[in-house]
Design a protein around this motif. Structure first.
Motif, PDB file in Angstrom:
ATOM      1  N   LEU A   1      17.776  29.542 -98.358  1.00  0.00           N
ATOM      2  CA  LEU A   1      19.230  30.569 -99.118  1.00  0.00           C
ATOM      3  C   LEU A   1      18.352  31.924 -98.755  1.00  0.00           C
ATOM      4  CD1 LEU A   1      19.438  29.365-103.056  1.00  0.00           C
ATOM      5  CD2 LEU A   1      21.054  29.209-100.683  1.00  0.00           C
ATOM      6  N   SER A   2      17.385  32.482 -98.827  1.00  0.00           N
ATOM      7  CA  SER A   2      16.824  33.501 -98.335  1.00  0.00           C
ATOM      8  C   SER A   2      16.261  33.573 -96.650  1.00  0.00           C
ATOM      9  CB  SER A   2      15.294  33.964 -98.342  1.00  0.00           C
ATOM     10  OG  SER A   2      14.402  33.309 -98.619  1.00  0.00           O
ATOM     11  N   GLN A   3      17.051  32.645 -96.065  1.00  0.00           N
ATOM     12  CA  GLN A   3      17.358  32.289 -94.602  1.00  0.00           C
ATOM     13  C   GLN A   3      16.084  32.541 -93.595  1.00  0.00           C
ATOM     14  OE1 GLN A   3      21.074  34.169 -92.550  1.00  0.00           O
ATOM     15  NE2 GLN A   3      21.700  35.205 -94.811  1.00  0.00           N
ATOM     16  N   GLN A   4      15.101  31.712 -94.492  1.00  0.00           N
ATOM     17  CA  GLN A   4      13.947  31.984 -93.823  1.00  0.00           C
ATOM     18  C   GLN A   4      13.341  30.675 -92.720  1.00  0.00           C
ATOM     19  OE1 GLN A   4      10.242  32.921 -96.574  1.00  0.00           O
ATOM     20  NE2 GLN A   4      11.746  33.342 -98.213  1.00  0.00           N
ATOM     21  N   VAL A   5      14.203  29.912 -93.212  1.00  0.00           N
ATOM     22  CA  VAL A   5      14.217  28.583 -92.437  1.00  0.00           C
ATOM     23  C   VAL A   5      15.911  27.732 -92.403  1.00  0.00           C
ATOM     24  CG1 VAL A   5      11.807  27.733 -93.055  1.00  0.00           C
ATOM     25  CG2 VAL A   5      13.400  26.779 -94.777  1.00  0.00           C
ATOM     26  N   ASP A   6      16.092  26.990 -91.659  1.00  0.00           N
ATOM     27  CA  ASP A   6      17.035  25.968 -92.030  1.00  0.00           C
ATOM     28  C   ASP A   6      17.417  24.928 -92.325  1.00  0.00           C
ATOM     29  OD1 ASP A   6      17.883  28.204 -89.451  1.00  0.00           O
ATOM     30  OD2 ASP A   6      17.208  26.916 -87.285  1.00  0.00           O
TER      31      ASP A   6
ATOM     32  N   ILE B   1      14.506  14.502 -99.701  1.00  0.00           N
ATOM     33  CA  ILE B   1      15.048  15.649-100.506  1.00  0.00           C
ATOM     34  C   ILE B   1      14.681  17.088-100.278  1.00  0.00           C
ATOM     35  CG2 ILE B   1      13.166  16.068-102.816  1.00  0.00           C
ATOM     36  CD1 ILE B   1      13.873  13.213-103.036  1.00  0.00           C
ATOM     37  N   MET B   2      15.526  17.833-101.089  1.00  0.00           N
ATOM     38  CA  MET B   2      14.924  19.456-100.033  1.00  0.00           C
ATOM     39  C   MET B   2      14.063  19.866-101.655  1.00  0.00           C
ATOM     40  SD  MET B   2      18.141  21.762-100.161  1.00  0.00           S
ATOM     41  CE  MET B   2      18.505  21.910 -98.415  1.00  0.00           C
ATOM     42  N   THR B   3      13.290  20.145-101.126  1.00  0.00           N
ATOM     43  CA  THR B   3      12.229  20.539-102.867  1.00  0.00           C
ATOM     44  C   THR B   3      12.817  22.331-103.050  1.00  0.00           C
ATOM     45  OG1 THR B   3      10.352  21.145-101.478  1.00  0.00           O
ATOM     46  CG2 THR B   3      10.146  19.647-102.347  1.00  0.00           C
ATOM     47  N   SER B   4      12.839  22.751-104.368  1.00  0.00           N
ATOM     48  CA  SER B   4      12.660  24.110-104.484  1.00  0.00           C
ATOM     49  C   SER B   4      12.482  24.973-103.757  1.00  0.00           C
ATOM     50  CB  SER B   4      12.123  24.619-105.885  1.00  0.00           C
ATOM     51  OG  SER B   4      11.284  24.798-105.851  1.00  0.00           O
ATOM     52  N   GLY B   5      10.975  25.257-103.512  1.00  0.00           N
ATOM     53  CA  GLY B   5      10.459  26.043-102.213  1.00  0.00           C
ATOM     54  C   GLY B   5       9.754  27.036-102.746  1.00  0.00           C
ATOM     55  N   PRO B   6       9.243  28.110-103.086  1.00  0.00           N
ATOM     56  CA  PRO B   6       8.620  28.807-103.591  1.00  0.00           C
ATOM     57  C   PRO B   6       9.716  29.512-104.622  1.00  0.00           C
ATOM     58  CG  PRO B   6       7.828  29.477-101.453  1.00  0.00           C
ATOM     59  CD  PRO B   6       8.860  28.447-101.759  1.00  0.00           C
ATOM     60  N   ILE B   7       9.024  29.809-105.828  1.00  0.00           N
ATOM     61  CA  ILE B   7       9.595  30.302-106.677  1.00  0.00           C
ATOM     62  C   ILE B   7       9.927  32.255-106.321  1.00  0.00           C
ATOM     63  CG2 ILE B   7       9.351  31.151-109.180  1.00  0.00           C
ATOM     64  CD1 ILE B   7       7.898  28.339-109.660  1.00  0.00           C
ATOM     65  N   PRO B   8      11.238  32.256-106.256  1.00  0.00           N
ATOM     66  CA  PRO B   8      12.027  33.355-106.059  1.00  0.00           C
ATOM     67  C   PRO B   8      11.623  34.812-107.383  1.00  0.00           C
ATOM     68  CG  PRO B   8      13.925  31.793-106.309  1.00  0.00           C
ATOM     69  CD  PRO B   8      12.553  31.329-106.770  1.00  0.00           C
ATOM     70  N   PRO B   9      12.772  35.851-106.989  1.00  0.00           N
ATOM     71  CA  PRO B   9      12.010  37.157-108.423  1.00  0.00           C
ATOM     72  C   PRO B   9      13.516  36.846-109.204  1.00  0.00           C
ATOM     73  CG  PRO B   9      12.103  37.776-106.161  1.00  0.00           C
ATOM     74  CD  PRO B   9      12.003  36.637-105.781  1.00  0.00           C
TER      75      PRO B   9
END
Length: 228
Positions: free
Chosen positions: A101-106, A121-129
């Motif tokens: 969602l932050s467009q760091q990856v495809d 599985i699509m994990t959450s990724g790093p917890i955003p603010p």
């Protein structure tokens, strides 16, 4: 395979597919499939009214149940505050939904194979603010639309309804919602309030999973109620 499954104890649909609980998950899957005659239920959100009601366990088992029925399935951990999917499936959480969602990856980089055939599985990724902002973004809408073209079924695990607004936002982008309620833990008025939050955004309630009902004094069990 056995080593991987040993770390997936909560996914009873994999570890004990002949158990009554696994059968209940298959019944839940079947009821969802037959809940709509005119339109396809493809994107299913799973939530709860409060924490620790078992929504992530239900999400994982429901996703696995669909995968075992030869559907191409994606489980998305959209709980960007207390994610669990990477632990359940022993996957890296370096990249995931927040990264996408932050467009760091495809999309391809945000999706990982599980050790279950047909289940990604699509994990959450790093917890955003800003989790709620991310859920409400046009980017999230576009991602779901893109994923609809790639998967038969998409299960989205979200935070509890009464804790934050994330689940309400995702509900408006889903085809239907399953709400998990822990038996004996959640008061009726709390559950009703949680459902009212879904009604406000026009979410379609597919049913309620009543979790942790005791069939015998010594035996844990899941009981499912389905209904609009």
């Amino acid at each position: 395979m056995s080593q991987q499954l040993s770390k997936q104890r909560q996914l009873i649909t994999l570890t004990n597919p002949r158990s009554p609980v696994s059968e209940a998950f298959r019944a839940l899957r079947t009821n969802i499939d037959f809940s709509s005659v005119d339109e396809r239920i493809q994107v299913i959100m799973v939530t709860s009214s409060g924490p620790e009601e078992g929504k992530s366990t239900v999400s994982g088992n429901l996703a696995a149940s669909y995968a075992l029925s030869d559907k191409k399935v994606l489980l998305i951990d959209a709980d960007l505050r207390k994610p669990t999917a990477h632990k359940t499936f022993t996957l890296s959480n370096r990249y995931g939904l927040s990264s996408l969602l932050s467009q760091q990856v495809d999309i391809e980089d945000a999706i990982q194979d599980s050790n279950v055939p047909n289940l990604s599985i699509m994990t959450s990724g790093p917890i955003p603010p800003n989790p709620a902002e991310m859920m409400a973004s046009n980017r999230m809408t576009a991602v779901i639309q893109e994923l609809r073209q790639r998967y038969d079924v998409i299960i989205i695990d979200t935070p509890p309804l009464l804790a934050v607004t994330d689940a309400q936002i995702v509900a408006s982008k889903s085809d239907g919602v399953i709400m998990v309620v822990s038996y004996g833990k959640v008061k009726r008025d709390i559950a009703i309030k949680a459902k009212a939050n879904l009604d406000r955004v026009g979410a379609r309630m597919l049913g309620v999973v009543l979790n942790n009902v005791k069939r015998k004094a010594s035996e844990g069990y899941y009981y499912y109620y389905y209904g609009n």
